[in-house]
Write a protein that holds these residues in place. Structure first.
Motif, mmCIF file in Angstrom:
data_model
loop_
_atom_site.group_PDB
_atom_site.id
_atom_site.type_symbol
_atom_site.label_atom_id
_atom_site.label_comp_id
_atom_site.label_asym_id
_atom_site.label_seq_id
_atom_site.Cartn_x
_atom_site.Cartn_y
_atom_site.Cartn_z
ATOM 1 N N ARG A 47 5.588 15.507 -12.265
ATOM 2 C CA ARG A 47 5.603 16.519 -11.206
ATOM 3 C C ARG A 47 5.211 15.933 -9.857
ATOM 4 N NH1 ARG A 47 1.743 19.057 -8.604
ATOM 5 N NH2 ARG A 47 2.085 21.128 -7.732
ATOM 6 N N ALA A 48 4.226 15.046 -9.874
ATOM 7 C CA ALA A 48 3.667 14.551 -8.619
ATOM 8 C C ALA A 48 4.373 13.318 -8.081
ATOM 9 C CB ALA A 48 2.179 14.241 -8.814
ATOM 10 N N ARG A 49 5.256 12.718 -8.885
ATOM 11 C CA ARG A 49 5.829 11.426 -8.489
ATOM 12 C C ARG A 49 6.551 11.520 -7.151
ATOM 13 N NH1 ARG A 49 8.679 10.459 -12.768
ATOM 14 N NH2 ARG A 49 7.086 9.214 -13.817
ATOM 15 N N VAL A 50 7.408 12.503 -6.998
ATOM 16 C CA VAL A 50 8.201 12.606 -5.773
ATOM 17 C C VAL A 50 7.351 13.085 -4.605
ATOM 18 C CG1 VAL A 50 10.156 13.770 -4.697
ATOM 19 C CG2 VAL A 50 10.320 13.000 -7.070
ATOM 20 N N ALA A 51 6.490 14.073 -4.856
ATOM 21 C CA ALA A 51 5.726 14.673 -3.765
ATOM 22 C C ALA A 51 4.607 13.776 -3.262
ATOM 23 C CB ALA A 51 5.149 16.018 -4.231
ATOM 24 N N ARG A 52 4.016 12.964 -4.154
ATOM 25 C CA ARG A 52 2.825 12.227 -3.771
ATOM 26 C C ARG A 52 3.092 10.810 -3.259
ATOM 27 N NH1 ARG A 52 0.399 16.689 -2.904
ATOM 28 N NH2 ARG A 52 0.001 17.931 -4.756
ATOM 29 N N ILE A 53 4.245 10.245 -3.547
ATOM 30 C CA ILE A 53 4.517 8.883 -3.100
ATOM 31 C C ILE A 53 4.481 8.776 -1.569
ATOM 32 C CG2 ILE A 53 6.351 7.167 -2.922
ATOM 33 C CD1 ILE A 53 6.921 7.551 -5.853
ATOM 34 N N PRO A 54 5.082 9.703 -0.806
ATOM 35 C CA PRO A 54 4.943 9.607 0.656
ATOM 36 C C PRO A 54 3.482 9.683 1.111
ATOM 37 C CG PRO A 54 6.737 11.084 0.081
ATOM 38 C CD PRO A 54 6.005 10.789 -1.192
ATOM 39 N N LEU A 55 2.673 10.526 0.440
ATOM 40 C CA LEU A 55 1.273 10.628 0.810
ATOM 41 C C LEU A 55 0.510 9.355 0.467
ATOM 42 C CD1 LEU A 55 0.559 14.312 -0.270
ATOM 43 C CD2 LEU A 55 0.851 13.423 2.037
ATOM 44 N N LEU A 56 0.904 8.701 -0.622
ATOM 45 C CA LEU A 56 0.275 7.427 -0.967
ATOM 46 C C LEU A 56 0.597 6.383 0.092
ATOM 47 C CD1 LEU A 56 -1.274 5.589 -2.865
ATOM 48 C CD2 LEU A 56 0.834 5.224 -4.145
ATOM 49 N N PHE A 57 1.817 6.408 0.617
ATOM 50 C CA PHE A 57 2.173 5.492 1.709
ATOM 51 C C PHE A 57 1.291 5.753 2.925
ATOM 52 C CE2 PHE A 57 4.531 4.773 5.654
ATOM 53 C CZ PHE A 57 4.804 3.412 5.542
ATOM 54 N N VAL A 58 1.054 7.034 3.223
ATOM 55 C CA VAL A 58 0.193 7.385 4.351
ATOM 56 C C VAL A 58 -1.222 6.869 4.113
ATOM 57 C CG1 VAL A 58 -0.873 9.306 5.593
ATOM 58 C CG2 VAL A 58 1.551 9.393 5.008
ATOM 59 N N ALA A 59 -1.741 7.040 2.880
ATOM 60 C CA ALA A 59 -3.098 6.572 2.570
ATOM 61 C C ALA A 59 -3.202 5.059 2.720
ATOM 62 C CB ALA A 59 -3.474 6.992 1.142
ATOM 63 N N THR A 60 -2.195 4.332 2.244
ATOM 64 C CA THR A 60 -2.214 2.872 2.364
ATOM 65 C C THR A 60 -2.108 2.442 3.815
ATOM 66 O OG1 THR A 60 -1.136 2.741 0.195
ATOM 67 C CG2 THR A 60 -1.129 0.755 1.542
ATOM 68 N N PHE A 61 -1.194 3.067 4.557
ATOM 69 C CA PHE A 61 -1.024 2.732 5.970
ATOM 70 C C PHE A 61 -2.309 3.016 6.749
ATOM 71 C CE2 PHE A 61 0.280 3.776 10.328
ATOM 72 C CZ PHE A 61 1.012 2.652 10.650
ATOM 73 N N GLN A 62 -2.979 4.127 6.399
ATOM 74 C CA GLN A 62 -4.231 4.477 7.062
ATOM 75 C C GLN A 62 -5.297 3.415 6.822
ATOM 76 O OE1 GLN A 62 -6.468 8.574 6.819
ATOM 77 N NE2 GLN A 62 -6.998 7.403 5.013
ATOM 78 N N SER A 63 -5.439 2.974 5.576
ATOM 79 C CA SER A 63 -6.461 1.978 5.252
ATOM 80 C C SER A 63 -6.160 0.636 5.905
ATOM 81 C CB SER A 63 -6.560 1.815 3.729
ATOM 82 O OG SER A 63 -7.060 2.989 3.127
ATOM 83 N N VAL A 64 -4.903 0.227 5.885
ATOM 84 C CA VAL A 64 -4.531 -1.033 6.537
ATOM 85 C C VAL A 64 -4.764 -0.939 8.046
ATOM 86 C CG1 VAL A 64 -2.610 -2.592 7.049
ATOM 87 C CG2 VAL A 64 -2.898 -1.685 4.732
ATOM 88 N N GLY A 65 -4.446 0.210 8.642
ATOM 89 C CA GLY A 65 -4.675 0.394 10.070
ATOM 90 C C GLY A 65 -6.146 0.301 10.438
ATOM 91 N N ILE A 66 -7.018 0.855 9.588
ATOM 92 C CA ILE A 66 -8.464 0.763 9.843
ATOM 93 C C ILE A 66 -8.911 -0.693 9.826
ATOM 94 C CG2 ILE A 66 -10.724 1.273 8.832
ATOM 95 C CD1 ILE A 66 -9.527 3.984 7.972
ATOM 96 N N MET A 67 -8.403 -1.480 8.880
ATOM 97 C CA MET A 67 -8.782 -2.889 8.823
ATOM 98 C C MET A 67 -8.295 -3.641 10.052
ATOM 99 S SD MET A 67 -8.417 -4.039 4.836
ATOM 100 C CE MET A 67 -6.642 -3.770 4.782
ATOM 101 N N VAL A 68 -7.106 -3.332 10.513
ATOM 102 C CA VAL A 68 -6.580 -3.993 11.709
ATOM 103 C C VAL A 68 -7.450 -3.677 12.925
ATOM 104 C CG1 VAL A 68 -4.624 -4.098 13.302
ATOM 105 C CG2 VAL A 68 -4.220 -4.092 10.833
ATOM 106 N N LEU A 69 -7.870 -2.418 13.045
ATOM 107 C CA LEU A 69 -8.722 -2.032 14.163
ATOM 108 C C LEU A 69 -10.079 -2.732 14.102
ATOM 109 C CD1 LEU A 69 -8.034 1.812 14.373
ATOM 110 C CD2 LEU A 69 -7.293 0.053 15.984
ATOM 111 N N LEU A 70 -10.667 -2.801 12.901
ATOM 112 C CA LEU A 70 -11.979 -3.410 12.760
ATOM 113 C C LEU A 70 -11.921 -4.937 12.828
ATOM 114 C CD1 LEU A 70 -13.613 -1.155 10.017
ATOM 115 C CD2 LEU A 70 -14.063 -1.174 12.469
ATOM 116 N N ARG A 71 -10.728 -5.501 12.710
ATOM 117 C CA ARG A 71 -10.610 -6.964 12.783
ATOM 118 C C ARG A 71 -11.082 -7.480 14.129
ATOM 119 N NH1 ARG A 71 -11.199 -11.381 12.762
ATOM 120 N NH2 ARG A 71 -9.997 -13.133 11.889
ATOM 121 N N GLY A 72 -10.990 -6.646 15.147
ATOM 122 C CA GLY A 72 -11.414 -7.083 16.474
ATOM 123 C C GLY A 72 -12.916 -7.133 16.651
ATOM 124 N N VAL A 73 -13.678 -6.439 15.792
ATOM 125 C CA VAL A 73 -15.142 -6.409 15.947
ATOM 126 C C VAL A 73 -15.866 -7.034 14.769
ATOM 127 C CG1 VAL A 73 -15.108 -4.395 17.460
ATOM 128 C CG2 VAL A 73 -15.221 -4.071 14.983
#
Length: 274
Positions: A47-73
């Protein structure tokens, strides 16, 4: 959910066959925990495979973005270990805590619990099956985040195999917490709010280095179960990891996971009878 469906059909058939004799036959016995758990898990995963995969991409992108931002400090050392570990576990928190709280809140508000209550399925199977299905979606994102963080901060990848324990144990603790929030919240909006606040706590208390936090914030950090998964993974980046401390942190995650899933099961029983 073939196991569940078959048992429901068996129960209905028994009542029809004995109706002519004027006696009410007992319902079919409840399904055993493990087969019912497997059935619920497969159904939720499908049930969740189709609906949750885009949200998982958002979660991964969010975490990677936080690391990129903190890389400067953050240049390296203990702070970098915390940033990478916290970002990887944040993917788990986004799905297992935030989305699961929303799911059970929506299920309760929409009357979906009534459907499960009519099936001969143990309450623990419903909670554990849904929690396991949601936690399963976090594995690719957590791995991608951890590997990306190691590249960004020049950390060793030799012990990333610890994610095999960190992701499911942190996921169990956070899934139980998310399910309990969704089932105990009196309104669906409050379940969503609780999930969002929990994910924000995982972000602020898990990703930011503990050494740079005020002492009262450190106490709050100790109460968040996902931080023990963060600590377990962060310790493995040391030149000579303290494996006893890693095992102790994972043990805390496991204990909290059992407790939180037990509370979620109780909350499911409480919500289903209302």
């Amino acid at each position: 959910m073939s196991v569940v469906s078959a048992q429901v059909a068996t129960g209905s058939g028994a009542r029809l066959d004995d109706g002519g004799a004027g006696g009410a036959a007992p319902l079919a016995p409840r399904a055993r925990l493990l087969p019912a758990l497997a059935a619920v898990y497969r159904a939720q995963l499908s049930r969740a495979r189709v609906a949750r995969i885009p949200l998982l991409f958002v979660a991964t992108f969010q975490s990677v973005g936080i690391m990129v931002l903190l890389r400067g400090v953050v240049s390296g050392g203990d702070p970098a270990w915390s940033v990478v570990s916290g970002s990887a576990v944040l993917v788990v928190a986004f799905v297992a805590l935030n989305l699961l709280a929303q799911y059970f809140g929506q299920l309760r508000a929409g009357g979906g619990l009534d459907h499960y209550a009519t099936l001969p399925v143990p309450p623990a199977a419903v909670v554990l099956g849904a929690a396991a299905a949601y936690a399963s979606f976090t594995v690719p994102g957590a791995v991608v985040t951890a590997v990306t963080g190691c590249v960004l901060f020049h950390l060793p990848m030799a012990h990333l195999w610890v994610l095999v324990a960190v992701v499911p144990l942190s996921g169990a603790a956070l899934s139980g917490l998310g399910a309990a929030l969704g089932l105990l919240a009196p309104r669906q909006e409050l379940a969503t709010l609780g999930g969002q606040l929990g994910m924000s706590a995982a972000l602020l208390l898990g990703v930011l280095p503990a050494s740079r936090m005020p002492e009262p914030i450190g106490w709050a950090r100790d109460l968040l179960p996902s931080t023990y998964g963060v600590e377990a993974l962060a310790r493995t980046f040391a030149p000579h990891p303290d494996w006893l401390a890693v095992a102790a942190d994972l043990g805390v995650c496991a204990a909290v996971g059992v407790l939180s899933l037990a509370v979620a099961t109780w909350a499911y029983r409480r919500a289903a009878v209302r």
